[in-house]
Design an enzyme around this catalytic site. Structure first.
Site, mmCIF file in Angstrom:
data_model
loop_
_atom_site.group_PDB
_atom_site.id
_atom_site.type_symbol
_atom_site.label_atom_id
_atom_site.label_comp_id
_atom_site.label_asym_id
_atom_site.label_seq_id
_atom_site.Cartn_x
_atom_site.Cartn_y
_atom_site.Cartn_z
ATOM 1 N N LYS A 13 -24.547 -1.603 9.861
ATOM 2 C CA LYS A 13 -25.733 -1.869 9.029
ATOM 3 C C LYS A 13 -25.354 -1.854 7.541
ATOM 4 C CE LYS A 13 -28.001 1.722 10.622
ATOM 5 N NZ LYS A 13 -26.946 2.275 11.487
ATOM 6 N N ARG A 88 -36.808 4.830 11.062
ATOM 7 C CA ARG A 88 -35.924 5.336 12.100
ATOM 8 C C ARG A 88 -36.696 6.079 13.177
ATOM 9 N NH1 ARG A 88 -30.745 5.950 9.372
ATOM 10 N NH2 ARG A 88 -29.315 7.085 10.660
ATOM 11 N N ARG A 127 -13.915 5.191 9.652
ATOM 12 C CA ARG A 127 -14.662 4.858 8.428
ATOM 13 C C ARG A 127 -14.231 5.738 7.245
ATOM 14 N NH1 ARG A 127 -20.884 4.560 8.636
ATOM 15 N NH2 ARG A 127 -20.625 6.531 9.730
ATOM 16 N N ARG A 160 -16.924 10.908 5.888
ATOM 17 C CA ARG A 160 -18.226 11.585 5.874
ATOM 18 C C ARG A 160 -18.231 12.832 6.748
ATOM 19 N NH1 ARG A 160 -22.588 6.852 6.685
ATOM 20 N NH2 ARG A 160 -23.496 8.432 8.041
ATOM 21 N N ARG A 171 -25.724 12.197 16.896
ATOM 22 C CA ARG A 171 -26.409 11.091 16.199
ATOM 23 C C ARG A 171 -26.738 9.956 17.180
ATOM 24 N NH1 ARG A 171 -22.252 9.936 11.730
ATOM 25 N NH2 ARG A 171 -23.574 8.146 11.245
HETATM 26 P P1 AP5 Z 1 -21.083 0.917 8.729
HETATM 27 O O1 AP5 Z 1 -21.431 -0.383 8.119
HETATM 28 O O2 AP5 Z 1 -20.828 2.090 7.845
HETATM 29 O O3 AP5 Z 1 -22.121 1.299 9.882
HETATM 30 P P2 AP5 Z 1 -23.623 1.805 9.790
HETATM 31 O O4 AP5 Z 1 -24.386 1.123 10.860
HETATM 32 O O5 AP5 Z 1 -24.136 1.680 8.382
HETATM 33 O O6 AP5 Z 1 -23.374 3.298 10.191
HETATM 34 P P3 AP5 Z 1 -23.925 4.677 9.661
HETATM 35 O O7 AP5 Z 1 -23.149 5.727 10.401
HETATM 36 O O8 AP5 Z 1 -23.917 4.755 8.161
HETATM 37 O O9 AP5 Z 1 -25.369 4.636 10.159
HETATM 38 P P4 AP5 Z 1 -26.305 5.784 10.361
HETATM 39 O O10 AP5 Z 1 -27.551 5.041 10.609
HETATM 40 O O11 AP5 Z 1 -25.937 6.785 11.375
HETATM 41 O O12 AP5 Z 1 -26.153 6.613 8.991
HETATM 42 P P5 AP5 Z 1 -27.046 6.727 7.699
HETATM 43 O O13 AP5 Z 1 -26.137 6.812 6.554
HETATM 44 O O14 AP5 Z 1 -28.134 5.732 7.683
HETATM 45 O O15 AP5 Z 1 -19.785 0.634 9.651
HETATM 46 C C1 AP5 Z 1 -19.136 1.706 10.308
HETATM 47 C C2 AP5 Z 1 -17.608 1.490 10.229
HETATM 48 O O16 AP5 Z 1 -17.271 0.354 11.016
HETATM 49 C C3 AP5 Z 1 -17.086 1.192 8.807
HETATM 50 O O17 AP5 Z 1 -15.815 1.788 8.656
HETATM 51 C C4 AP5 Z 1 -16.961 -0.338 8.759
HETATM 52 O O18 AP5 Z 1 -15.905 -0.754 7.899
HETATM 53 C C5 AP5 Z 1 -16.632 -0.660 10.226
HETATM 54 N N1 AP5 Z 1 -17.183 -1.935 10.666
HETATM 55 C C6 AP5 Z 1 -18.441 -2.410 10.445
HETATM 56 N N2 AP5 Z 1 -18.594 -3.605 11.045
HETATM 57 C C7 AP5 Z 1 -17.407 -3.869 11.682
HETATM 58 C C8 AP5 Z 1 -16.927 -4.949 12.485
HETATM 59 N N3 AP5 Z 1 -17.723 -6.016 12.773
HETATM 60 N N4 AP5 Z 1 -15.675 -4.873 12.986
HETATM 61 C C9 AP5 Z 1 -14.870 -3.804 12.708
HETATM 62 N N5 AP5 Z 1 -15.262 -2.760 11.937
HETATM 63 C C10 AP5 Z 1 -16.515 -2.798 11.442
HETATM 64 O O19 AP5 Z 1 -27.751 8.150 7.933
HETATM 65 C C11 AP5 Z 1 -27.031 9.353 7.864
HETATM 66 C C12 AP5 Z 1 -27.987 10.518 8.090
HETATM 67 O O20 AP5 Z 1 -28.999 10.532 7.067
HETATM 68 C C13 AP5 Z 1 -28.779 10.509 9.396
HETATM 69 O O21 AP5 Z 1 -28.040 11.055 10.468
HETATM 70 C C14 AP5 Z 1 -29.991 11.355 9.017
HETATM 71 O O22 AP5 Z 1 -29.682 12.730 9.020
HETATM 72 C C15 AP5 Z 1 -30.261 10.927 7.596
HETATM 73 N N6 AP5 Z 1 -31.202 9.799 7.505
HETATM 74 C C16 AP5 Z 1 -30.936 8.563 6.987
HETATM 75 N N7 AP5 Z 1 -32.009 7.773 7.079
HETATM 76 C C17 AP5 Z 1 -32.981 8.516 7.669
HETATM 77 C C18 AP5 Z 1 -34.317 8.249 8.076
HETATM 78 N N8 AP5 Z 1 -34.876 7.035 7.883
HETATM 79 N N9 AP5 Z 1 -35.007 9.234 8.670
HETATM 80 C C19 AP5 Z 1 -34.469 10.456 8.841
HETATM 81 N N10 AP5 Z 1 -33.211 10.779 8.510
HETATM 82 C C20 AP5 Z 1 -32.468 9.815 7.927
#
Ligand code: AP5
Length: 224
Positions: A13, A88, A127, A160, A171
Site C-alpha cells: 500500500k 481499517r 523492508r 520497523r 498484525r
Molecule cells: P509496503 O509498501 O511498505 O507495504 P504496506 O502495505 O504499506 O505495509 P505496512 O506494513 O506499512 O502496512 P500496515 O497496514 O500493516 O502498516 P501501517 O503503517 O499502515 O511494502 C512492504 C515491503 O514490500 C517493502 O519493503 C516494499 O519495498 C516491498 N514491496 C512492496 N511491493 C512489492 C512488490 N510488488 N514486489 C516486491 N516487493 C514489494 O500501520 C502500522 C500500525 O499503525 C498498525 O499496526 C496500527 O497499530 C496503526 N494504525 C495505522 N493505521 C491505523 C488505523 N486506521 N486504525 C488503527 N490503527 C492504525
C-alpha cells in the site's frame, strides 16, 4: 477524488500509494506514517499509539478518526486524496462516510491489494524505510544503492519495530478479524472495489493499478 488503499500488512500500500500520489499529484494520507511521526516527535497521540502499534494491535478508532479529520480539513478540496491504511475497521469506514460530506468529498473507489501470507512475511522481513524521505526499500526486492542508506536523504534506513515476526503474525490476524470485513462493507455499497493482484513485481502491480483506475474511474495515471 478520494481513493482508499486497502490490503494486508506488507502488500505494498505504501509503495504503490507513493507512486500513485506522485503520478497523479494527489495527497497520500497514510495513518501508519502519521502515527510513526507522532511517536518520533513525542506528541500525546504518539505516546498513546506506541503500545498498540508495537503489539501489532490497532490504535483506538476515536484517535485515528480525529487524526484523519484534522488532516482532511487542512486540505484544498481540489486535491485528490489517497487514504492508505484508513479506514481499517467498519466503525472507521462509517466515521469516514459521515465526515467526507463535511469537507465536500466522497469515496470514489477502494483499491484492494491482495497477496498470500508467505509473500507478505518475506516482504516485511526485508523492508527498510527512511524516516526522513519516507522512501520504502526492500533488501530482497528493491535495495538502496548503498546498503542501509537512503538514496534520497543519505540517512540510515530503519527496520520497523512492529516488523518482528511475532508482531507481524498478530498484525495479520488483526487484519483478518477487523479489516477484512471492510471488503464486504464496500461490496455492499455503491463504492466500486477494484481488486488488484499485489504479489507481482513492483512494476506489474503499478501497471495493474493504472489500468484499473483508467478503466473504472477514467483516471489516466502518468498523464502528469
Ligand atoms: P509496503 O509498501 O511498505 O507495504 P504496506 O502495505 O504499506 O505495509 P505496512 O506494513 O506499512 O502496512 P500496515 O497496514 O500493516 O502498516 P501501517 O503503517 O499502515 O511494502 C512492504 C515491503 O514490500 C517493502 O519493503 C516494499 O519495498 C516491498 N514491496 C512492496 N511491493 C512489492 C512488490 N510488488 N514486489 C516486491 N516487493 C514489494 O500501520 C502500522 C500500525 O499503525 C498498525 O499496526 C496500527 O497499530 C496503526 N494504525 C495505522 N493505521 C491505523 C488505523 N486506521 N486504525 C488503527 N490503527 C492504525
Amino acid at each position: 477524488m478520494v481513493v482508499i488503499l486497502l490490503g494486508p500488512p506488507g502488500v505494498g500500500k505504501g509503495t504503490q500509494g507513493a507512486f500513485l500520489a506522485e503520478d497523479l499529484g494527489w495527497v497520500r494520507i497514510a495513518t501508519g506514517d502519521l502515527l510513526r511521526s507522532a511517536r518520533r516527535e513525542g506528541t500525546a497521540l504518539g505516546k498513546k499509539a506506541e503500545e498498540y502499534m508495537d503489539a501489532g494491535e490497532l490504535v483506538p478508532d476515536d484517535l485515528i478518526v480525529a487524526l484523519v479529520r484534522e488532516t482532511l480539513e487542512g486540505l484544498d478540496t481540489d486535491t485528490g486524496v489517497l487514504l492508505d491504511g484508513f479506514p481499517r475497521t467498519v466503525p472507521q469506514a462509517i466515521a469516514l462516510e459521515e465526515m467526507l460530506p463535511e469537507v465536500d468529498r466522497a469515496v470514489d473507489a477502494v483499491l484492494l491489494l491482495e497477496a498470500p501470507d508467505d509473500v507478505l512475511m518475506k516482504r516485511i522481513s526485508g523492508r527498510r524505510s527512511c524516516p526522513e524521505s519516507g522512501r520504502i526499500y526492500n533488501v530482497y526486492f528493491d535495495p538502496p544503492k548503498v546498503e542501509g542508506i537512503c538514496d534520497d536523504s543519505g540517512r540510515p534506513l530503519l527496520h520497523r519495530e512492529d516488523d518482528r515476526p511475532e508482531t507481524v503474525e498478530r498484525r495479520l490476524e488483526v487484519y483478518s478479524e477487523l479489516t477484512e470485513p471492510l471488503v464486504d462493507h464496500y461490496d455492499a455499497s455503491s463504492t466500486p472495489v477494484l481488486r488488484i493482484q499485489g504479489d507481482g513485481e513492483l512494476d506489474e502491480v503499478r501497471a495493474a493499478i493504472r489500468r484499473a483506475l483508467a478503466t473504472e474511474l477514467g483516471v489516466e495515471v502518468g498523464s502528469r
